[in-house]
Write a protein that holds these residues in place. Structure first.
Motif, PDB file in Angstrom:
ATOM      1  N   SER A  14       4.250   6.801  10.855  1.00  0.00           N
ATOM      2  CA  SER A  14       5.590   7.362  10.656  1.00  0.00           C
ATOM      3  C   SER A  14       5.805   7.815   9.215  1.00  0.00           C
ATOM      4  CB  SER A  14       6.668   6.358  11.063  1.00  0.00           C
ATOM      5  OG  SER A  14       6.786   5.322  10.103  1.00  0.00           O
ATOM      6  N   ARG A  15       5.031   7.279   8.301  1.00  0.00           N
ATOM      7  CA  ARG A  15       5.112   7.672   6.887  1.00  0.00           C
ATOM      8  C   ARG A  15       4.107   8.779   6.541  1.00  0.00           C
ATOM      9  NH1 ARG A  15       7.284   3.136   3.908  1.00  0.00           N
ATOM     10  NH2 ARG A  15       6.997   4.359   2.011  1.00  0.00           N
ATOM     11  N   GLY A  16       3.405   9.298   7.548  1.00  0.00           N
ATOM     12  CA  GLY A  16       2.463  10.387   7.329  1.00  0.00           C
ATOM     13  C   GLY A  16       1.148   9.950   6.708  1.00  0.00           C
ATOM     14  N   VAL A  17       0.820   8.669   6.836  1.00  0.00           N
ATOM     15  CA  VAL A  17      -0.401   8.127   6.251  1.00  0.00           C
ATOM     16  C   VAL A  17      -1.539   8.239   7.259  1.00  0.00           C
ATOM     17  CG1 VAL A  17      -1.482   6.008   5.390  1.00  0.00           C
ATOM     18  CG2 VAL A  17       0.859   6.583   4.730  1.00  0.00           C
ATOM     19  N   GLN A  18      -2.678   8.716   6.792  1.00  0.00           N
ATOM     20  CA  GLN A  18      -3.885   8.766   7.618  1.00  0.00           C
ATOM     21  C   GLN A  18      -4.485   7.360   7.656  1.00  0.00           C
ATOM     22  OE1 GLN A  18      -7.603  10.694   6.166  1.00  0.00           O
ATOM     23  NE2 GLN A  18      -7.041  12.209   7.724  1.00  0.00           N
ATOM     24  N   VAL A  19      -4.780   6.845   8.855  1.00  0.00           N
ATOM     25  CA  VAL A  19      -5.242   5.469   9.027  1.00  0.00           C
ATOM     26  C   VAL A  19      -6.651   5.442   9.614  1.00  0.00           C
ATOM     27  CG1 VAL A  19      -4.780   3.248  10.139  1.00  0.00           C
ATOM     28  CG2 VAL A  19      -2.873   4.723   9.487  1.00  0.00           C
ATOM     29  N   HIS A  20      -7.484   4.564   9.051  1.00  0.00           N
ATOM     30  CA  HIS A  20      -8.834   4.328   9.567  1.00  0.00           C
ATOM     31  C   HIS A  20      -9.004   2.836   9.762  1.00  0.00           C
ATOM     32  CE1 HIS A  20     -10.126   8.416   8.505  1.00  0.00           C
ATOM     33  NE2 HIS A  20      -9.350   8.242   7.444  1.00  0.00           N
ATOM     34  N   MET A  21      -9.564   2.430  10.904  1.00  0.00           N
ATOM     35  CA  MET A  21      -9.868   1.017  11.163  1.00  0.00           C
ATOM     36  C   MET A  21     -11.368   0.925  11.411  1.00  0.00           C
ATOM     37  SD  MET A  21      -6.643  -0.293  13.458  1.00  0.00           S
ATOM     38  CE  MET A  21      -7.280   0.480  14.911  1.00  0.00           C
ATOM     39  N   LEU A  37       0.838  -1.199   0.000  1.00  0.00           N
ATOM     40  CA  LEU A  37       0.000   0.000   0.000  1.00  0.00           C
ATOM     41  C   LEU A  37       0.874   1.251   0.000  1.00  0.00           C
ATOM     42  CD1 LEU A  37      -2.648  -1.043   2.693  1.00  0.00           C
ATOM     43  CD2 LEU A  37      -2.513  -1.717   0.297  1.00  0.00           C
ATOM     44  N   LEU A  38       1.923   1.223   0.816  1.00  0.00           N
ATOM     45  CA  LEU A  38       2.851   2.347   0.883  1.00  0.00           C
ATOM     46  C   LEU A  38       3.658   2.484  -0.403  1.00  0.00           C
ATOM     47  CD1 LEU A  38       4.109   1.789   4.530  1.00  0.00           C
ATOM     48  CD2 LEU A  38       2.550   3.585   3.736  1.00  0.00           C
ATOM     49  N   GLU A  39       4.162   1.369  -0.914  1.00  0.00           N
ATOM     50  CA  GLU A  39       4.967   1.383  -2.138  1.00  0.00           C
ATOM     51  C   GLU A  39       4.195   1.921  -3.341  1.00  0.00           C
ATOM     52  OE1 GLU A  39       6.159  -2.677  -2.561  1.00  0.00           O
ATOM     53  OE2 GLU A  39       7.537  -2.583  -0.856  1.00  0.00           O
ATOM     54  N   ASN A  40       2.882   1.794  -3.299  1.00  0.00           N
ATOM     55  CA  ASN A  40       2.056   2.228  -4.421  1.00  0.00           C
ATOM     56  C   ASN A  40       1.361   3.561  -4.177  1.00  0.00           C
ATOM     57  OD1 ASN A  40       2.058   0.100  -6.662  1.00  0.00           O
ATOM     58  ND2 ASN A  40       1.968  -1.105  -4.780  1.00  0.00           N
ATOM     59  N   GLY A  41       1.847   4.328  -3.206  1.00  0.00           N
ATOM     60  CA  GLY A  41       1.424   5.719  -3.062  1.00  0.00           C
ATOM     61  C   GLY A  41       0.178   5.999  -2.256  1.00  0.00           C
ATOM     62  N   SER A  42      -0.249   5.080  -1.407  1.00  0.00           N
ATOM     63  CA  SER A  42      -1.430   5.333  -0.571  1.00  0.00           C
ATOM     64  C   SER A  42      -1.123   6.427   0.446  1.00  0.00           C
ATOM     65  CB  SER A  42      -1.850   4.062   0.160  1.00  0.00           C
ATOM     66  OG  SER A  42      -2.184   3.043  -0.747  1.00  0.00           O
ATOM     67  N   LYS A  43      -1.959   7.452   0.471  1.00  0.00           N
ATOM     68  CA  LYS A  43      -1.828   8.541   1.448  1.00  0.00           C
ATOM     69  C   LYS A  43      -2.826   8.379   2.588  1.00  0.00           C
ATOM     70  CE  LYS A  43       1.311  10.555  -0.978  1.00  0.00           C
ATOM     71  NZ  LYS A  43       2.681  10.204  -0.665  1.00  0.00           N
ATOM     72  N   VAL A  44      -3.880   7.610   2.311  1.00  0.00           N
ATOM     73  CA  VAL A  44      -4.882   7.231   3.306  1.00  0.00           C
ATOM     74  C   VAL A  44      -4.981   5.717   3.240  1.00  0.00           C
ATOM     75  CG1 VAL A  44      -7.327   7.371   3.951  1.00  0.00           C
ATOM     76  CG2 VAL A  44      -6.160   9.388   3.015  1.00  0.00           C
ATOM     77  N   VAL A  45      -5.064   5.053   4.395  1.00  0.00           N
ATOM     78  CA  VAL A  45      -5.203   3.596   4.429  1.00  0.00           C
ATOM     79  C   VAL A  45      -6.400   3.238   5.293  1.00  0.00           C
ATOM     80  CG1 VAL A  45      -4.178   1.448   5.281  1.00  0.00           C
ATOM     81  CG2 VAL A  45      -2.804   3.035   3.923  1.00  0.00           C
ATOM     82  N   VAL A  64      -5.956   6.338  -2.001  1.00  0.00           N
ATOM     83  CA  VAL A  64      -6.323   5.517  -0.856  1.00  0.00           C
ATOM     84  C   VAL A  64      -5.985   4.057  -1.119  1.00  0.00           C
ATOM     85  CG1 VAL A  64      -8.728   5.265  -1.647  1.00  0.00           C
ATOM     86  CG2 VAL A  64      -8.186   4.947   0.778  1.00  0.00           C
ATOM     87  N   GLY A  65      -5.543   3.386  -0.074  1.00  0.00           N
ATOM     88  CA  GLY A  65      -5.301   1.949  -0.123  1.00  0.00           C
ATOM     89  C   GLY A  65      -6.039   1.299   1.030  1.00  0.00           C
ATOM     90  N   GLY A  66      -6.111  -0.003   0.998  1.00  0.00           N
ATOM     91  CA  GLY A  66      -6.781  -0.680   2.098  1.00  0.00           C
ATOM     92  C   GLY A  66      -6.551  -2.166   2.116  1.00  0.00           C
ATOM     93  N   LEU A  67      -6.823  -2.735   3.290  1.00  0.00           N
ATOM     94  CA  LEU A  67      -6.816  -4.173   3.489  1.00  0.00           C
ATOM     95  C   LEU A  67      -8.221  -4.549   3.917  1.00  0.00           C
ATOM     96  CD1 LEU A  67      -3.486  -4.585   5.474  1.00  0.00           C
ATOM     97  CD2 LEU A  67      -3.872  -5.010   3.052  1.00  0.00           C
ATOM     98  N   PHE A  68      -8.821  -5.495   3.186  1.00  0.00           N
ATOM     99  CA  PHE A  68     -10.212  -5.830   3.410  1.00  0.00           C
ATOM    100  C   PHE A  68     -10.395  -7.315   3.659  1.00  0.00           C
ATOM    101  CE2 PHE A  68      -9.976  -1.966   1.036  1.00  0.00           C
ATOM    102  CZ  PHE A  68     -10.820  -1.135   1.757  1.00  0.00           C
ATOM    103  N   HIS A  69     -11.044  -7.634   4.784  1.00  0.00           N
ATOM    104  CA  HIS A  69     -11.311  -9.008   5.215  1.00  0.00           C
ATOM    105  C   HIS A  69     -12.831  -9.194   5.182  1.00  0.00           C
ATOM    106  CE1 HIS A  69     -11.076 -12.723   7.319  1.00  0.00           C
ATOM    107  NE2 HIS A  69     -11.506 -12.253   8.478  1.00  0.00           N
ATOM    108  N   SER A  70     -13.306 -10.187   4.416  1.00  0.00           N
ATOM    109  CA  SER A  70     -14.741 -10.308   4.162  1.00  0.00           C
ATOM    110  C   SER A  70     -15.485 -11.313   5.039  1.00  0.00           C
ATOM    111  CB  SER A  70     -14.984 -10.648   2.693  1.00  0.00           C
ATOM    112  OG  SER A  70     -14.537 -11.965   2.428  1.00  0.00           O
ATOM    113  N   THR A  71     -14.826 -11.862   6.050  1.00  0.00           N
ATOM    114  CA  THR A  71     -15.555 -12.726   6.964  1.00  0.00           C
ATOM    115  C   THR A  71     -15.472 -12.141   8.364  1.00  0.00           C
ATOM    116  OG1 THR A  71     -13.678 -14.246   7.252  1.00  0.00           O
ATOM    117  CG2 THR A  71     -15.276 -14.791   5.530  1.00  0.00           C
TER     118      THR A  71
END
Length: 127
Positions: free
Chosen positions: A92-99, A62-70, A119-126
């Motif tokens: 530490s990389r200045g990324v805004q994080v939402h959980m 996500l970071l390597e591909n330019g996500s500024k919000v995760v 924006v990037g994200g990690l999504f778990h569907s269960t």
């Protein structure tokens, strides 16, 4: 490969228990998404489990591909945790994080993507 921030983050078109569809990426159970692309998220790559949760290595693409919000989903039943080291790496990389719970995470991710924010994200569907 350097990040390409001008590319839009792919939208999540459908979500159900155990299945997601992402525009231009495909269908899978879990996803890693970032500006310009994404792929199914295989927890075995980094040893991710519900506890202790999302690993620092899980967010590297996500970071390597330019996500500024995760956006990190916690599953429909909030069972997926996130390691403190993961949050520290993003912050530490200045990324805004939402959980968020998965449905809320998908809604938020799509809203941020609609605004043209990388924006990037990690999504778990269960659970």
């Amino acid at each position: 490969m350097p990040p390409v921030e001008s590319q839009a983050s792919p939208k999540i078109s459908t979500l159900s228990w155990g299945r997601m569809a992402v525009e231009g990426v495909g269908e899978a159970k879990d996803f890693k998404l970032w500006p310009g692309g994404g792929r199914p998220w295989d927890w075995n790559e980094t040893g991710t489990r519900h506890e202790p949760g999302i690993q620092p290595a899980d967010v590297e693409e996500l970071l390597e591909n330019g996500s500024k919000v995760v956006v990190l989903s916690r599953g429909h039943e909030l069972q997926l945790q996130t390691r403190e080291e993961t949050l520290n790496r993003l912050e530490s990389r200045g990324v805004q994080v939402h959980m968020e719970e998965t449905k809320a995470a998908v809604r938020l991710y799509n809203e941020v993507a609609d605004q043209g924010i990388p924006v990037g994200g990690l999504f778990h569907s269960t659970c």
